[in-house]
Design a protein around this motif. Structure first.
Motif, PDB file in Angstrom:
ATOM      1  N   ALA A 166       0.824  -1.215   0.000  1.00  0.00           N
ATOM      2  CA  ALA A 166       0.000   0.000   0.000  1.00  0.00           C
ATOM      3  C   ALA A 166       0.848   1.250   0.000  1.00  0.00           C
ATOM      4  CB  ALA A 166      -0.895   0.003   1.233  1.00  0.00           C
ATOM      5  N   LEU A 167       2.050   1.149   0.581  1.00  0.00           N
ATOM      6  CA  LEU A 167       2.833   2.349   0.831  1.00  0.00           C
ATOM      7  C   LEU A 167       4.297   1.979   0.999  1.00  0.00           C
ATOM      8  CD1 LEU A 167       1.684   5.251   1.452  1.00  0.00           C
ATOM      9  CD2 LEU A 167       1.898   4.684   3.869  1.00  0.00           C
ATOM     10  N   LEU A 168       5.170   2.841   0.452  1.00  0.00           N
ATOM     11  CA  LEU A 168       6.587   2.786   0.810  1.00  0.00           C
ATOM     12  C   LEU A 168       6.794   3.894   1.834  1.00  0.00           C
ATOM     13  CD1 LEU A 168       8.203   2.569  -2.759  1.00  0.00           C
ATOM     14  CD2 LEU A 168       8.419   0.830  -0.964  1.00  0.00           C
ATOM     15  N   MET A 169       7.659   3.635   2.812  1.00  0.00           N
ATOM     16  CA  MET A 169       7.818   4.650   3.864  1.00  0.00           C
ATOM     17  C   MET A 169       9.280   4.880   4.208  1.00  0.00           C
ATOM     18  SD  MET A 169       5.928   4.849   7.541  1.00  0.00           S
ATOM     19  CE  MET A 169       6.328   6.205   8.658  1.00  0.00           C
ATOM     20  N   ARG A 170       9.628   6.155   4.405  1.00  0.00           N
ATOM     21  CA  ARG A 170      10.930   6.533   4.958  1.00  0.00           C
ATOM     22  C   ARG A 170      10.655   7.248   6.270  1.00  0.00           C
ATOM     23  NH1 ARG A 170      14.703  10.264   2.806  1.00  0.00           N
ATOM     24  NH2 ARG A 170      16.356   8.724   2.868  1.00  0.00           N
ATOM     25  N   ALA A 171      11.526   7.070   7.268  1.00  0.00           N
ATOM     26  CA  ALA A 171      11.346   7.795   8.532  1.00  0.00           C
ATOM     27  C   ALA A 171      12.678   8.408   8.955  1.00  0.00           C
ATOM     28  CB  ALA A 171      10.820   6.864   9.618  1.00  0.00           C
ATOM     29  N   HIS A 172      12.596   9.633   9.391  1.00  0.00           N
ATOM     30  CA  HIS A 172      13.786  10.340   9.877  1.00  0.00           C
ATOM     31  C   HIS A 172      14.234   9.670  11.177  1.00  0.00           C
ATOM     32  CE1 HIS A 172      16.176  13.580  11.566  1.00  0.00           C
ATOM     33  NE2 HIS A 172      16.071  14.247  10.445  1.00  0.00           N
ATOM     34  N   ARG A 173      15.551   9.464  11.335  1.00  0.00           N
ATOM     35  CA  ARG A 173      15.996   8.754  12.553  1.00  0.00           C
ATOM     36  C   ARG A 173      15.856   9.605  13.795  1.00  0.00           C
ATOM     37  NH1 ARG A 173      20.217   6.534   9.322  1.00  0.00           N
ATOM     38  NH2 ARG A 173      19.193   4.741   8.425  1.00  0.00           N
ATOM     39  N   SER A 174      15.739  10.897  13.643  1.00  0.00           N
ATOM     40  CA  SER A 174      15.382  11.823  14.742  1.00  0.00           C
ATOM     41  C   SER A 174      16.312  11.817  15.945  1.00  0.00           C
ATOM     42  CB  SER A 174      13.952  11.597  15.228  1.00  0.00           C
ATOM     43  OG  SER A 174      13.066  11.845  14.175  1.00  0.00           O
ATOM     44  N   ASN A 175      16.326  10.734  16.723  1.00  0.00           N
ATOM     45  CA  ASN A 175      17.030  10.822  18.005  1.00  0.00           C
ATOM     46  C   ASN A 175      18.221   9.876  18.138  1.00  0.00           C
ATOM     47  OD1 ASN A 175      15.521   8.567  18.050  1.00  0.00           O
ATOM     48  ND2 ASN A 175      14.114   9.210  19.657  1.00  0.00           N
ATOM     49  N   PHE A 176      18.666   9.301  17.032  1.00  0.00           N
ATOM     50  CA  PHE A 176      19.894   8.506  17.102  1.00  0.00           C
ATOM     51  C   PHE A 176      20.573   8.532  15.734  1.00  0.00           C
ATOM     52  CE2 PHE A 176      19.112   4.475  14.772  1.00  0.00           C
ATOM     53  CZ  PHE A 176      17.786   4.669  14.439  1.00  0.00           C
ATOM     54  N   ARG A 177      21.795   8.004  15.693  1.00  0.00           N
ATOM     55  CA  ARG A 177      22.532   7.976  14.444  1.00  0.00           C
ATOM     56  C   ARG A 177      23.203   6.626  14.345  1.00  0.00           C
ATOM     57  NH1 ARG A 177      26.820  12.686  13.909  1.00  0.00           N
ATOM     58  NH2 ARG A 177      28.205  11.208  14.910  1.00  0.00           N
ATOM     59  N   ILE A 178      23.316   6.089  13.121  1.00  0.00           N
ATOM     60  CA  ILE A 178      24.123   4.885  12.986  1.00  0.00           C
ATOM     61  C   ILE A 178      25.355   5.234  12.157  1.00  0.00           C
ATOM     62  CG2 ILE A 178      22.334   3.150  13.371  1.00  0.00           C
ATOM     63  CD1 ILE A 178      22.109   2.811  10.378  1.00  0.00           C
ATOM     64  N   ASP A 179      26.477   4.705  12.616  1.00  0.00           N
ATOM     65  CA  ASP A 179      27.763   5.031  12.032  1.00  0.00           C
ATOM     66  C   ASP A 179      28.475   3.758  11.626  1.00  0.00           C
ATOM     67  OD1 ASP A 179      28.355   7.668  11.828  1.00  0.00           O
ATOM     68  OD2 ASP A 179      28.776   7.907  13.969  1.00  0.00           O
ATOM     69  N   GLY A 180      29.423   3.875  10.727  1.00  0.00           N
ATOM     70  CA  GLY A 180      30.242   2.715  10.381  1.00  0.00           C
ATOM     71  C   GLY A 180      29.826   2.137   9.041  1.00  0.00           C
ATOM     72  N   PHE A 181      29.639   0.798   8.995  1.00  0.00           N
ATOM     73  CA  PHE A 181      29.319   0.086   7.761  1.00  0.00           C
ATOM     74  C   PHE A 181      27.812   0.221   7.513  1.00  0.00           C
ATOM     75  CE2 PHE A 181      28.760  -4.087   5.451  1.00  0.00           C
ATOM     76  CZ  PHE A 181      29.468  -3.711   4.324  1.00  0.00           C
TER      77      PHE A 181
END
Ligand SMILES: *Cc1c(COP(=O)(O)O)cnc(C)c1O
Length: 407
Positions: free
Chosen positions: A169-184
């Motif tokens: 029905a839908l593709l969705m993206r969400a802003h990570r807002s309160n965390f970050r992932i780093d690295g690979f």
């Protein structure tokens, strides 16, 4: 035995004071967190407050078309301003961003007849915002079926493509807002996802959360995807908050393609999520201030972000000179945007560090909270830290009085 009269009086006064504080009351935010969700997020601009008074202090054209003299729609009141501020075809305003996401899911992905309707989202975007907003749970509640793609750190376009089915029905993206992932790590460019959605005939929702309308690098902050960029990428529907980086009242804003917005306008759930005249008035005034960079500094959030360190230092030194009986020093401090925006970007700031004469800084912070003008500050080791960036300059006198009273 009857207690002494003084004790009874003290007890009654303390109870009355507690009762008075249990209602909503203004405080001074000395935390250095600009959009503090517990302290009401963005303070409103004077123009927004005046607009509330003008439109909501009496009757208004909330749902009345003055040209025609017939019933109008409250949802038309902000359309032109939101189109101008974001470049979108159409817009809709609801109670908050959580409500905006819920409305999109209910409109596009609810499964009333029992056929599963799937929402495809990357595993590395399954966020929890706080206050009970967890994407997987919101999706479940809306009746949609969650289809997670990719891994905790990487997602590829092909992961999305393989997840598409007649049930999507839908593709969705969400802003990570309160965390970050780093690295690979790996992400899919928004434009590639837009193209995939178009080919499959599936709309793409982006939950941006913070909803920056302007380039934040002008304020020394990291680049933050703006609503206008998301619209320019071709995202069908973008959801964001009114009281985060927009600096306005609590609201949830949906902008995007006219046909998608029209479907949500026709959803009966909208009635339960609608905003009133005070919100519409304040949001309109704040958006008008955004349209001209020269007036953006009238939005308190942008005044706070733009306050130069030497101005904060002068205010701190003046307060210190005014309060000779207190042990105060002026120290460098790190502020944060808060409200689930730019979680790791410290904002260089200045604080008064107060070392209370009678020791215990937690007790001193409590006295500040319980004073006539409550002040919310941070305790660090044996000092109470009062960040000046989040205190309006016009209220330094009240801060001084509060410190004097809490001595
Ligand atoms: C903050 C946030 C929300 C919730 O916004 P409210 O206006 O508080 O309801 C939803 N999604 C994202 C990505 C957010 O950052």
């Amino acid at each position: 035995m009857t207690p002494p009269a003084d004790a009874v009086i003290d007890d009654v006064v303390a109870r009355l004071e507690r009762e008075a504080r249990s209602g909503l009351t203004g405080v001074l935010n000395a935390t250095g967190i600009l959009l503090h969700t517990n302290l009401g997020r963005a303070p409103l601009a004077l123009e927004a407050i005046a607009a509330i008074e003008h439109a909501a202090g009496g009757a208004s054209n909330l749902e009345y078309d003055l040209d025609e003299g017939t019933r109008g729609s409250r949802y038309d009141r902000l359309g032109a301003l939101l189109r101008a501020a974001t470049g979108a075809d159409d817009a809709l305003v609801v109670n908050n961003c959580a409500a905006a996401v819920l409305l999109v899911l209910d409109t596009f992905a609810r499964a009333p007849d029992g056929t599963p309707r799937e929402v495809v989202i990357a595993r590395n975007e399954l966020i929890e915002i706080g206050g009970g907003f967890r994407l997987p749970e919101v999706l479940a509640r809306s009746g949609a079926t969650l289809v997670e793609v990719g891994t905790a750190n990487k997602v590829r376009l092909d992961d999305y493509a393989r997840a598409l089915s007649p049930r999507t029905a839908l593709l969705m993206r969400a802003h990570r807002s309160n965390f970050r992932i780093d690295g690979f790590t790996g992400e899919v460019a928004p434009g590639a996802l837009v193209a995939l959605g178009r080919r499959a005939g599936v709309p793409l929702l982006e939950d941006l959360g913070s909803g920056a309308l302007t380039d934040l690098t002008e304020y020394g902050l990291p680049a933050e995807r703006t609503v206008g960029e998301a619209i320019a990428d071709g995202i069908d529907l973008v959801a964001f908050s009114g009281d985060k980086l927009l600096g306005g009242p609590q609201a949830g804003i949906l902008v995007g393609r006219a046909a998608a917005i029209a479907r949500m306008r026709a959803n009966p759930l909208l009635r339960a999520l609608r905003v009133g005249s005070a919100t519409i008035a304040a949001l309109g005034a704040t958006l008008r201030l955004h349209l001209d960079p020269a007036t953006r500094a009238a939005i308190p959030l942008y005044a706070m972000l733009g306050a130069p360190l030497d101005v904060l230092r002068a205010r701190a030194e003046a307060l210190r000179a005014r309060l000779p009986a207190l042990t105060l020093s002026v120290v460098e401090h790190e502020g944060f945007a808060g409200g689930g925006t730019l979680p790791l970007a410290a904002i260089p700031s200045l604080a008064l560090a107060w070392r209370p004469a009678h020791g215990d800084p937690n007790a001193a912070a409590e006295r500040l909270r319980l004073g006539e003008t409550p002040v919310v500050a941070r305790v660090d080791g044996d000092v109470v830290l009062l960040d000046l960036r989040t205190i309006p300059p016009g209220r330094d006198g009240e801060l001084a009085a509060a410190l004097e009273a809490a001595r």
